[in-house]
Design a protein around this motif. Structure first.
Motif, short mmCIF file in Angstrom:
data_model
loop_
_atom_site.label_atom_id
_atom_site.label_comp_id
_atom_site.label_asym_id
_atom_site.label_seq_id
_atom_site.Cartn_x
_atom_site.Cartn_y
_atom_site.Cartn_z
N CYS A 135 -27.23 -40.49 -26.53
CA CYS A 135 -26.75 -39.82 -27.83
C CYS A 135 -27.20 -40.87 -28.90
N CYS A 165 -22.27 -41.16 -26.88
CA CYS A 165 -21.70 -39.74 -26.92
C CYS A 165 -20.28 -39.74 -26.77
N ALA A 170 -23.43 -37.02 -22.16
CA ALA A 170 -24.27 -35.96 -22.42
C ALA A 170 -24.35 -35.08 -21.22
N ARG A 171 -25.69 -34.84 -20.68
CA ARG A 171 -26.08 -33.89 -19.70
C ARG A 171 -25.36 -34.12 -18.39
N ALA A 229 -20.54 -34.53 -24.18
CA ALA A 229 -20.65 -35.47 -25.39
C ALA A 229 -19.72 -35.14 -26.23
N GLY A 285 -22.95 -30.94 -24.87
CA GLY A 285 -23.29 -31.65 -23.86
C GLY A 285 -23.32 -30.99 -22.35
N ASP A 309 -25.84 -26.81 -23.78
CA ASP A 309 -24.92 -28.17 -24.59
C ASP A 309 -23.62 -27.35 -25.18
#
Length: 424
Positions: free
Chosen positions: A64, A68, A92-93, A97, A118, A123
């Motif tokens: 990020c 994040c 994030a993933r 985030a 995220g 997301d």
């Protein structure tokens, strides 16, 4: 995030200055490891340690831009000093985030929170659990317990919890709201409960179900609260049938009936009595509700209000304070804190300093025997290196009731935010 700062005039209130002591406990550095931009309130454990989140920073700046976000801990030491440590950096993933809300403890000292984005193709954000773990370098293990907008086509389970963390009922179930999506695209109110395999989500209500979103939408500006029967209460930033173009916002209850979960509108704002209830709600011991609107009121600059339950099921709305002078605060943004004496504490925009419209204030409202409330500024932020700016988080008392703790999203040594203490 709404950064509107508005000018204001006094209504039904006296004004006073407060002699309080302010100090910075931590100034977040721009070092690529620590967090930055805290917007969530702190929560204290029995030992007096502080826990909260930052929307940015952490160890994953390449994932990020700017990081994040993190979960951090503040530990008090000898001679009044404090030590900050990062308990978790989001990626994030992998786990979400941008955690904008604060954290909540359960009875077993586990921590719960949300991320606004995220994890997953959509997301949509996450709900997570942090469990004490002596084998972990940080002392905690973080687990994602729900991924919003992941398994539902069209994001029926909502997305973007934003500034809504979770409230916990007597059975350990979690309640919260999302800003977006749901079957009506107005966000949802939800419950998460432990199941045989992970956690089960129940959608309690999908906002924007009525024409012109008369039932409200954007209801994730703050964590909802629960009554003794585990009914959920909150505020929707917009919606309602009023003169505002998108509705002036409303206060709602989502309660459990024999027919399932239903929404009840407790009060709709109309502009002149307040608009855009950005902060959350708080109960007093008599069941009255206190909250704020970021705009509206007599001069369009925000209010502090009280809702009193009546015998017929309706609620009486009273404006306790209409923000007066810009330098003394305007556009209140935080949920209120209520002390044992019935005083209210919160944060607002306005004030002084180089920020657009002022860098924000921490304020106190004290009830008088004549029904009027006295407003006092406890601290004006200036965005200087030895100060903060833009205090979105609710100020929280320690167990002694003598010290208030909070955060600002900006200001401090590197303009990355601070953790502060105020002794009123």
């Amino acid at each position: 995030m709404n950064h509107a700062f508005l000018a204001v005039i006094l209504l039904m209130a006296n004004y006073a200055w407060a002699g309080s002591q302010f100090r910075i406990l931590h100034s977040f550095p721009n070092d690529g490891k620590d967090g930055n931009g805290p917007t969530g309130s702190v929560v204290l454990d029995p030992a007096g340690n502080l826990y909260s989140t930052t929307e940015g920073g952490g160890a994953y700046g390449k994932v990020c831009n700017g990081g994040c976000g993190t979960v951090f801990k503040m530990t008090p030491g000898l001679h009044g000093g404090w030590t900050e440590s990062v308990l978790h950096s989001f990626s994030a993933r992998i786990d979400g985030a941008f955690p904008g809300a604060g954290l909540t403890f359960d009875a077993q000292d586990n921590l719960y929170g949300t991320t606004s984005s995220g994890m997953g193709a959509n997301d949509g954000g996450t709900a997570f659990e942090m469990t004490p773990d002596s084998n972990s370098p940080s002392g905690w293990t973080t687990t994602v317990i729900h991924r919003f907008c992941h398994n539902f086509h069209g994001c029926k389970d909502g997305s973007d919890p934003e500034f809504s963390g979770v409230a916990i009922d007597h059975a350990g179930r979690l309640y919260g709201t999302t800003r977006r999506d749901g079957i009506n695209q107005g966000g949802i109110a939800y419950r998460l409960e432990p199941a045989s395999k992970g956690w089960k989500e129940t959608i309690l209500y999908s906002f924007c179900a009525k024409q012109d979103c008369g039932d409200g939408f954007i209801a994730a500006d703050a964590t909802p609260i629960l009554d003794k029967s585990d009914n959920l209460y909150g505020a929707a930033e917009q919606g309602g049938l009023s003169d505002c173009s998108l509705g002036c916002g409303l206060v709602f209850e989502v309660n459990h009936t024999s027919k399932g979960w239903e929404e009840v509108i407790l009060y709709e704002f109309h502009g002149s009595d307040g608009e855009t209830p950005f902060g959350g709600l708080v109960f007093d011991s008599q069941g009255n509700i206190y909250g704020t609107t970021q705009a509206g009121g007599k001069n369009g600059s925000g209010t502090v209000f009280k809702l009193t339950p009546a015998g017929d099921g309706s609620w009486k709305h009273t404006i306790l304070y209409d923000f007066p002078q810009f330098k003394n605060g305007a556009g209140p943004v935080s949920t209120l804190t209520l002390d044992k004496a019935g005083n209210l504490y919160g944060t607002a925009a306005g004030g002084i300093g180089p920020c657009s419209g002022g860098c924000g204030v921490v304020y106190k409202l004290a009830p008088g025997s004549d029904g009027k409330w006295t407003y006092a500024v406890l601290h004006r932020f200036t965005d200087a290196t030895n100060d903060g700016a833009e205090p979105y988080a609710t100020p929280v008392f320690d167990k002694t009731g003598k010290h208030l703790y909070g955060t600002t999203a900006f200001g401090g040594t590197d303009n990355m935010g601070i953790v502060y203490e105020i002794t009123p």
